[in-house]
Scaffold this motif. Structure first.
Motif, PDB file in Angstrom:
ATOM      1  N   VAL A   1      -4.018   7.557   4.316  1.00  0.00           N
ATOM      2  CA  VAL A   1      -3.588   7.588   3.490  1.00  0.00           C
ATOM      3  C   VAL A   1      -3.442   6.584   2.069  1.00  0.00           C
ATOM      4  O   VAL A   1      -2.710   6.544   1.296  1.00  0.00           O
ATOM      5  CB  VAL A   1      -1.674   8.372   3.632  1.00  0.00           C
TER       6      VAL A   1
ATOM      7  N   ASN B   1      -3.176   2.487  -0.925  1.00  0.00           N
ATOM      8  CA  ASN B   1      -2.899   1.236  -1.006  1.00  0.00           C
ATOM      9  C   ASN B   1      -3.535   0.032  -0.560  1.00  0.00           C
ATOM     10  O   ASN B   1      -3.249  -1.021  -1.985  1.00  0.00           O
ATOM     11  CB  ASN B   1      -1.664   0.976   0.403  1.00  0.00           C
TER      12      ASN B   1
ATOM     13  N   ARG C   1       1.707   8.010  -4.922  1.00  0.00           N
ATOM     14  CA  ARG C   1       1.416   6.733  -3.571  1.00  0.00           C
ATOM     15  C   ARG C   1       1.124   5.340  -4.857  1.00  0.00           C
ATOM     16  O   ARG C   1       1.366   4.733  -4.158  1.00  0.00           O
ATOM     17  CB  ARG C   1      -0.102   7.242  -3.179  1.00  0.00           C
TER      18      ARG C   1
ATOM     19  N   GLU D   1       4.525   4.176  -5.161  1.00  0.00           N
ATOM     20  CA  GLU D   1       4.684   3.423  -4.095  1.00  0.00           C
ATOM     21  C   GLU D   1       4.972   2.322  -3.422  1.00  0.00           C
ATOM     22  O   GLU D   1       5.373   1.082  -3.428  1.00  0.00           O
ATOM     23  CB  GLU D   1       4.538   4.835  -2.698  1.00  0.00           C
TER      24      GLU D   1
END
Length: 391
Positions: free
Chosen positions: A215, A219, A318, A321
């Motif tokens: 996941v 990032n 995502r 974030e």
């Protein structure tokens, strides 16, 4: 002898001076030497004989007649010995006529002992060669840095004059170079950044899967592209595409003396050629970087969708974030500085062209290499700076 052509090689000196009459015929050349052949009288006739040795000789036999020489010394013997060697090296058979015994002995001595031995180059130790190369490279880098600083100062002064008098700014070339360096580069930038984003996502997902952290691939893509890769890749593309074009364009003008014509008309080449290109690239590179960031995120999102089965909505959440304002700003802040470096290096290389097509090619190659090198150095300095300030 049939079909004889005669010419005289003699200096503008008194009749007693050295002279040499050169008679050429069918496959034969005859040198008739007369006068005072001493070192004080040989300068002009020696030059004529050297020219004869360098020129074409259509003969098989060379005859040198010494019967008209009144005085003969070592320097004269050296001149004749050199001519004999030249004739022999070029395949001619040499015959000597009217040679007295003292002259023969002196000529034999010169022939036996006067010819220089072939010199052997003294080998230079390897450490001296390395030190010499390092010193020459260091001096070249210092000269280039000094010249670049002077050119930057000239451009800054020109920008100051333009700010004081905005009418000096050439708006049409500015828009033209924005199109050439920005809009025309958009397809290439989009394609490459999309593919690089996809590759980074694929490799990141494969490595992070070993730790059960797939996941965090989002990032990885977002931070790498928005802070570093998007800008760096775009700057390298622009350096190879637009920076080289700046050098080639200005270098061609320099080669055709158009820049000299500008100066003759009272026009400043920096105002006419450099300022519009620098300003255009400073505007277009941040825009290209923004588009490159988006395409990199899209490429990574496509790979994440197929490999990790992550929906576009989850992917976008995502990314939000993982990314804050400074993550985006760091990449965009660096863009104008890199654009300035690329444009200044390209323009200065073009103005340094010496006037030949070979020089244009060499300076174009040099500008691309230097631009990419300075872009990477500048990116590293910015990375250390932002890390030190906690951004």
């Amino acid at each position: 002898m049939a079909d004889l052509a005669t010419r005289t090689a003699s200096p503008a000196s008194p009749p007693a001076g050295a002279a040499c009459q050169i008679v050429t015929g069918n496959r034969e050349i005859r040198l008739v030497a007369t006068g005072d052949w001493t070192i004080a009288r040989l300068n002009a006739v020696d030059g004529e004989l050297r020219a004869l040795g360098r020129g074409p000789i259509n003969a098989d036999l060379a005859i040198i007649d010494f019967s008209g020489i009144t005085r003969f010394d070592t320097s004269s013997a050296t001149v004749f010995d050199r001519m004999i060697r030249v004739f022999e090296e070029r395949g001619l058979r040499v015959e000597l006529e009217g040679l007295s015994e003292p002259q023969r002995r002196l000529l034999d001595k010169i022939t036996a002992y006067g010819r220089p031995e072939p010199s052997k180059p003294t080998p230079v130790p390897l450490y001296l060669q390395i030190a010499d190369h390092i010193g020459a490279t260091t001096r070249e880098i210092g000269d280039e840095a000094r010249g670049m600083l002077g050119f930057i100062g000239t451009v800054v002064l020109a920008f100051g004059r333009t700010l004081v008098r905005p009418r000096r700014f050439r708006f049409v070339p500015f828009v033209h170079h924005m199109e050439k360096s920005g809009f025309d580069a958009l397809p290439l930038v989009c394609l490459l950044t999309f593919l690089i984003g996809a590759v980074v996502a694929q490799q990141g997902a494969v490595q992070l899967r070993q730790f059960g952290a797939e996941v965090f691939t989002v990032n990885l893509i977002a931070i790498i592209f928005l802070r570093e890769v998007g800008l760096l890749l775009t700057a390298i593309i622009v350096a190879g595409r637009s920076g080289s074009a700046f050098t080639a364009e200005i270098g061609s003008m320099k080669m055709r003396e158009e820049i000299d014509a500008m100066r003759a008309l009272g026009l400043d080449p920096v105002d006419m050629l450099v300022i519009p290109r620098v300003a255009a690239l400073c505007v277009t590179l941040p825009l290209l970087t923004f588009v490159a960031d988006l395409m990199g995120l899209i490429g990574g999102g496509v790979v994440v969708y197929f490999m990790l089965d992550m929906s576009p909505g989850v992917y976008m959440s995502r990314v939000q974030e993982a990314v804050d304002f400074w993550t985006i700003a760091v990449g965009l802040i660096k863009a104008p500085f890199m654009a300035s470096v690329i444009a200044l290096v390209g323009c200065r290389a073009g103005l340094s062209v010496t006037g030949s097509a070979e020089s244009v090619g060499a300076m174009t190659t040099r500008s691309v290499v230097r631009s990419i090198f300075l872009v990477i150095i500048l990116d590293a300095l910015f990375a250390m700076f932002f890390t030190a300030v906690g951004v």
